[in-house]
Design a protein around this motif. Structure first.
Motif, PDB file in Angstrom:
ATOM      1  N   PHE A  25     -94.326 -66.441  44.678  1.00 41.51           N
ATOM      2  CA  PHE A  25     -95.548 -65.650  44.778  1.00 41.51           C
ATOM      3  C   PHE A  25     -96.744 -66.581  44.730  1.00 41.51           C
ATOM      4  O   PHE A  25     -96.691 -67.644  44.117  1.00 41.51           O
TER       5      PHE A  25
ATOM      6  N   SER B 197     -96.117 -62.647  48.672  1.00 39.63           N
ATOM      7  CA  SER B 197     -94.743 -63.067  48.368  1.00 39.63           C
ATOM      8  C   SER B 197     -94.184 -63.824  49.570  1.00 39.63           C
ATOM      9  O   SER B 197     -94.457 -63.483  50.719  1.00 39.63           O
TER      10      SER B 197
ATOM     11  N   GLU C 141     -90.681 -59.334  51.190  1.00 42.76           N
ATOM     12  CA  GLU C 141     -91.503 -60.548  51.269  1.00 42.76           C
ATOM     13  C   GLU C 141     -92.586 -60.382  52.324  1.00 42.76           C
ATOM     14  O   GLU C 141     -92.348 -59.787  53.364  1.00 42.76           O
TER      15      GLU C 141
ATOM     16  N   GLY D 229     -87.435 -66.293  45.787  1.00 39.93           N
ATOM     17  CA  GLY D 229     -88.729 -65.817  46.266  1.00 39.93           C
ATOM     18  C   GLY D 229     -89.832 -66.437  45.430  1.00 39.93           C
ATOM     19  O   GLY D 229     -89.635 -66.736  44.253  1.00 39.93           O
TER      20      GLY D 229
ATOM     21  N   LYS E  56     -88.626 -63.478  40.300  1.00 33.74           N
ATOM     22  CA  LYS E  56     -89.140 -62.299  39.613  1.00 33.74           C
ATOM     23  C   LYS E  56     -87.983 -61.488  39.066  1.00 33.74           C
ATOM     24  O   LYS E  56     -86.850 -61.617  39.522  1.00 33.74           O
TER      25      LYS E  56
ATOM     26  N   ARG F  19     -99.723 -62.109  41.948  1.00 39.63           N
ATOM     27  CA  ARG F  19     -98.679 -61.994  42.983  1.00 39.63           C
ATOM     28  C   ARG F  19     -99.243 -61.334  44.236  1.00 39.63           C
ATOM     29  O   ARG F  19     -98.721 -60.347  44.728  1.00 39.63           O
TER      30      ARG F  19
END
Length: 144
Positions: free
Chosen positions: A125, A45, A70, A123, A102, A42
């Motif tokens: 990654f 983001s 982010e 979101g 997540k 990750r």
């Protein structure tokens, strides 16, 4: 056309990220100077502005780039629909999507305000395959 609308970094985990005009993406690491960068899956983001706008529409107040932690706020691409393994070209950089959504262990201020948050479901990654400088308004291309 998909573009970067904001690049956001923070020096410490658990903080709202602060917009910067450009930043170096480091291969195998993430955004230079960001607390979440490192040798893991990750490194970067991403969250679409359209997803942030859905939060505004249901009553979230004070939304700004980086508030969901982010690194890259985008526009014009439904990030959460991209499968893991998708490659994204951004300026001179190449990213590979490694995770969609997540688990939030400690709910953010937005969640506490309205009982919902977009980062867990929308979101994404990525890891950095090719580094370079990314800037606001850089075009995002989904690679075949």
């Amino acid at each position: 056309m998909a573009v970067i609308v904001s690049i956001n970094i923070s020096q410490n985990k658990g903080e709202i990220k602060t917009p910067v005009p450009s930043c170096r993406l480091v291969e195998g690491y993430g955004l230079e100077g960001d607390a979440h960068a490192g040798d893991w899956h990750r490194q970067v983001s991403l969250l679409a502005q359209e997803s942030v706008d859905t939060m505004s529409a249901i009553g979230a107040k004070g939304l700004c780039p980086g508030i969901f932690a982010e690194n890259l706020t985008t526009q014009g691409i439904e990030l959460y629909t991209l499968p893991v393994g998708t490659k994204l070209a951004i300026g001179p950089c190449l990213l590979e999507v490694t995770q969609i959504g997540k688990e939030c262990h400690n709910h953010c201020a937005i969640y506490r305000q309205i009982g919902s948050c977009v980062m867990p479901t929308r979101g994404i990654f990525a890891k950095v395959l090719t580094g370079g400088i990314v800037s606001k308004d850089d075009k995002i291309t989904v690679c075949p």
